[in-house]
Design a protein around this motif. Structure first.
Motif, mmCIF file in Angstrom:
data_model
loop_
_atom_site.group_PDB
_atom_site.id
_atom_site.type_symbol
_atom_site.label_atom_id
_atom_site.label_comp_id
_atom_site.label_asym_id
_atom_site.label_seq_id
_atom_site.Cartn_x
_atom_site.Cartn_y
_atom_site.Cartn_z
ATOM 1 N N MET A 146 27.297 31.907 52.989
ATOM 2 C CA MET A 146 26.438 32.257 54.105
ATOM 3 C C MET A 146 25.586 31.071 54.564
ATOM 4 S SD MET A 146 27.192 35.363 54.699
ATOM 5 C CE MET A 146 25.862 35.858 55.785
ATOM 6 N N GLY A 147 25.708 29.953 53.862
ATOM 7 C CA GLY A 147 24.873 28.806 54.160
ATOM 8 C C GLY A 147 25.565 27.742 54.977
ATOM 9 N N VAL A 148 25.091 26.519 54.856
ATOM 10 C CA VAL A 148 25.561 25.422 55.699
ATOM 11 C C VAL A 148 26.889 24.853 55.235
ATOM 12 C CG1 VAL A 148 23.229 24.760 56.370
ATOM 13 C CG2 VAL A 148 24.247 23.739 54.324
ATOM 14 N N LEU A 149 27.317 25.190 54.002
ATOM 15 C CA LEU A 149 28.555 24.615 53.479
ATOM 16 C C LEU A 149 29.377 25.693 52.772
ATOM 17 C CD1 LEU A 149 29.996 21.832 53.282
ATOM 18 C CD2 LEU A 149 29.004 21.601 50.998
ATOM 19 N N PRO A 150 30.081 26.540 53.549
ATOM 20 C CA PRO A 150 30.980 27.519 52.932
ATOM 21 C C PRO A 150 32.081 26.819 52.127
ATOM 22 C CG PRO A 150 30.623 27.991 55.257
ATOM 23 C CD PRO A 150 30.052 26.638 55.007
ATOM 24 N N LEU A 151 32.688 27.553 51.228
ATOM 25 C CA LEU A 151 33.670 26.952 50.329
ATOM 26 C C LEU A 151 34.853 26.334 51.073
ATOM 27 C CD1 LEU A 151 33.756 29.493 47.351
ATOM 28 C CD2 LEU A 151 32.781 27.192 47.407
ATOM 29 N N ALA A 180 16.856 26.293 43.685
ATOM 30 C CA ALA A 180 16.953 27.752 43.779
ATOM 31 C C ALA A 180 16.255 28.304 45.014
ATOM 32 C CB ALA A 180 16.386 28.394 42.518
ATOM 33 N N THR A 181 15.292 27.555 45.563
ATOM 34 C CA THR A 181 14.607 28.032 46.767
ATOM 35 C C THR A 181 15.536 28.052 47.974
ATOM 36 O OG1 THR A 181 13.816 25.791 47.258
ATOM 37 C CG2 THR A 181 12.391 27.199 45.920
ATOM 38 N N ASP A 182 16.644 27.288 47.911
ATOM 39 C CA ASP A 182 17.643 27.277 48.990
ATOM 40 C C ASP A 182 18.998 27.710 48.459
ATOM 41 O OD1 ASP A 182 16.014 26.247 51.169
ATOM 42 O OD2 ASP A 182 15.957 24.370 50.044
ATOM 43 N N LEU A 183 18.984 28.672 47.573
ATOM 44 C CA LEU A 183 20.211 29.097 46.895
ATOM 45 C C LEU A 183 21.277 29.560 47.884
ATOM 46 C CD1 LEU A 183 21.203 29.448 43.937
ATOM 47 C CD2 LEU A 183 20.537 31.840 44.123
ATOM 48 N N GLU A 184 20.895 30.417 48.823
ATOM 49 C CA GLU A 184 21.863 30.937 49.791
ATOM 50 C C GLU A 184 22.216 29.894 50.840
ATOM 51 O OE1 GLU A 184 22.602 35.020 52.350
ATOM 52 O OE2 GLU A 184 20.553 34.374 51.944
ATOM 53 N N ALA A 185 21.240 29.101 51.265
ATOM 54 C CA ALA A 185 21.476 28.139 52.346
ATOM 55 C C ALA A 185 22.390 26.998 51.917
ATOM 56 C CB ALA A 185 20.147 27.584 52.836
ATOM 57 N N HIS A 186 22.286 26.553 50.660
ATOM 58 C CA HIS A 186 23.016 25.355 50.229
ATOM 59 C C HIS A 186 24.208 25.637 49.329
ATOM 60 C CE1 HIS A 186 19.306 22.558 50.938
ATOM 61 N NE2 HIS A 186 19.929 22.900 52.060
ATOM 62 N N TYR A 187 24.284 26.840 48.729
ATOM 63 C CA TYR A 187 25.299 27.050 47.694
ATOM 64 C C TYR A 187 26.116 28.324 47.875
ATOM 65 C CZ TYR A 187 22.319 23.531 45.587
ATOM 66 O OH TYR A 187 21.596 22.394 45.370
ATOM 67 N N THR A 208 32.134 26.673 42.398
ATOM 68 C CA THR A 208 32.984 27.067 43.531
ATOM 69 C C THR A 208 33.860 28.268 43.183
ATOM 70 O OG1 THR A 208 34.748 25.510 42.881
ATOM 71 C CG2 THR A 208 33.038 24.703 44.381
ATOM 72 N N LEU A 209 33.561 28.918 42.067
ATOM 73 C CA LEU A 209 34.339 30.101 41.698
ATOM 74 C C LEU A 209 34.090 31.252 42.648
ATOM 75 C CD1 LEU A 209 33.900 30.022 37.809
ATOM 76 C CD2 LEU A 209 35.906 29.342 39.143
ATOM 77 N N SER A 210 32.914 31.259 43.283
ATOM 78 C CA SER A 210 32.572 32.338 44.211
ATOM 79 C C SER A 210 31.607 31.803 45.256
ATOM 80 C CB SER A 210 31.949 33.516 43.460
ATOM 81 O OG SER A 210 31.435 34.478 44.363
ATOM 82 N N GLY A 211 31.696 32.360 46.454
ATOM 83 C CA GLY A 211 30.782 31.994 47.515
ATOM 84 C C GLY A 211 29.557 32.881 47.592
ATOM 85 N N LEU A 212 29.421 33.815 46.647
ATOM 86 C CA LEU A 212 28.282 34.728 46.634
ATOM 87 C C LEU A 212 27.060 34.036 46.031
ATOM 88 C CD1 LEU A 212 30.024 37.993 45.377
ATOM 89 C CD2 LEU A 212 29.368 37.439 47.721
ATOM 90 N N TRP A 213 25.899 34.238 46.617
ATOM 91 C CA TRP A 213 24.697 33.628 46.062
ATOM 92 C C TRP A 213 24.346 34.230 44.712
ATOM 93 C CZ3 TRP A 213 20.445 36.331 44.631
ATOM 94 C CH2 TRP A 213 20.256 37.612 45.177
ATOM 95 N N GLN A 214 24.769 35.474 44.467
ATOM 96 C CA GLN A 214 24.496 36.096 43.172
ATOM 97 C C GLN A 214 25.205 35.351 42.046
ATOM 98 O OE1 GLN A 214 25.416 37.666 45.931
ATOM 99 N NE2 GLN A 214 24.242 39.544 46.245
ATOM 100 N N MET A 215 26.439 34.888 42.306
ATOM 101 C CA MET A 215 27.162 34.117 41.302
ATOM 102 C C MET A 215 26.459 32.784 41.038
ATOM 103 S SD MET A 215 29.684 33.934 39.232
ATOM 104 C CE MET A 215 30.708 32.752 38.357
ATOM 105 N N GLN A 216 25.953 32.181 42.092
ATOM 106 C CA GLN A 216 25.212 30.934 41.930
ATOM 107 C C GLN A 216 23.946 31.164 41.115
ATOM 108 O OE1 GLN A 216 26.652 28.096 43.020
ATOM 109 N NE2 GLN A 216 28.325 29.437 43.686
ATOM 110 N N ALA A 217 23.293 32.309 41.338
ATOM 111 C CA ALA A 217 22.076 32.619 40.589
ATOM 112 C C ALA A 217 22.369 32.744 39.096
ATOM 113 C CB ALA A 217 21.454 33.913 41.130
ATOM 114 N N VAL A 218 23.507 33.345 38.762
ATOM 115 C CA VAL A 218 23.890 33.458 37.354
ATOM 116 C C VAL A 218 24.103 32.077 36.740
ATOM 117 C CG1 VAL A 218 25.706 34.249 35.788
ATOM 118 C CG2 VAL A 218 24.888 35.753 37.601
#
Length: 302
Positions: free
Chosen positions: A48-53, A38-45, A70-80
């Motif tokens: 906006m990070g190193v591996l866009p969908l 979770a500390t690299d939520l935006e960078a890795h998932y 992979t349902l969404s590229g938003l970090w908020q979706m990953q946080a959920v």
């Protein structure tokens, strides 16, 4: 066939209390893994990070991968999704609806690992396999909320044997034996220089590694010891007589083996996952002693 059945039962019977310890440990590792990731939520998932969908689907995707992360590229979706996974990991830790929590935790873990396969390591594979076999193991029979709802006579039975226990123990056997087979270069089993080269990587060197690095003869001895440990030690699990003794030897040696690795090289959660995997091998004698000393608060009142 009767002799084969007796052999299988002697070698592949496990203690349900040891499986419960493994369940708690695995759930704790999942929560720790989620916290670290979770500390690299935006960078890795996220996109906006190193591996866009679109890059993932082009270079790192397989048609059989689970698609939830992979349902969404938003970090908020990953946080959920991270929060949902953490919730079911807590259920697994507490032993609440254990089988359901195990299945969903496995699905979400595989989906998370598939989201960025380029940052995976060997411990991720083993953690995934432990959860997979856990779906078929009754590791919620002890030290769990589910156990408080079970009838008291059921709790008196601590030994368990099934095809899942065979698969679990053979998984441990193959992890170490195949690791030794993969170390086919002379640096491992003739020259004994593999650990010297590993400790030459300053970015993963730990304090004990710095301490022993100047002693090549010691490093050679430790390299050969590590290789022979992985090659020979798993076969002790297959000995049908004095099985509890051999298991204690295996668990004790592998525990010290992985602690030693963690003190010399930075391997992330790898050593904790391996220790969790062998905790389910603890024999009844060890669990009886542990219950008397440490686990009396988990006993269910009659």
């Amino acid at each position: 066939m009767n002799q084969l059945q007796r052999y299988l039962r002697k070698v592949f019977t496990v203690d349900l209390r040891a499986l419960a310890i493994m369940r708690i440990w695995v759930a704790g590792i999942i929560l720790t893994d989620l916290a670290i990731r979770a500390t690299d939520l935006e960078a890795h998932y996220s996109n906006m990070g190193v591996l866009p969908l679109h890059v993932l689907h082009q270079f790192g995707w397989h048609p059989y991968h689970f698609p939830f992360h992979t349902l969404s590229g938003l970090w908020q979706m990953q946080a959920v999704l991270f929060a949902v996974a953490a919730g079911f990991a807590v259920c697994l830790l507490l032993g609440y609806k254990t089988r359901t929590a195990t299945i969903i935790s496995w699905i979400l873990l595989v989906s998370l690992q598939n989201r960025n396969t380029f940052i995976a390591q060997g411990g991720d594979d083993l953690l995934r396999m432990l959860l997979f076999w856990g779906m078929f193991l009754p590791w919620g029979k002890f030290y769990s909320y589910d156990a408080t709802k079970a009838p008291a006579p059921e709790l008196r039975q601590t030994s368990y044997f099934s095809a899942a226990t065979v698969a679990y123990i053979m998984q441990i056997f193959l992890v170490y034996f195949c690791t030794a087979l993969l170390k086919s270069s002379p640096e491992w089993h003739t020259e004994g220089t593999a650990l010297y080269y590993a400790l030459s990587l300053d970015q993963i060197l730990m304090p004990v590694g710095k301490l022993i690095y100047p002693y090549p003869e010691l490093l050679k001895f430790m390299t050969l010891t590590a290789w022979y440990t992985e090659l020979v030690l798993p076969f002790l699990l297959l000995i049908p007589f004095y099985n509890h003794v051999w298991r204690l030897i295996v668990v004790g040696m592998l525990f010290m083996f992985h602690i030693s690795i963690s003190l010399t090289l930075f391997v992330g959660l790898f050593y904790l996952i391996n220790i969790a995997s062998i905790s389910g091998l603890l024999p009844p004698q060890a669990m009886n002693w542990a219950e008397r000393k440490f686990l009396t608060s988990f006993r269910r009142p009659l």
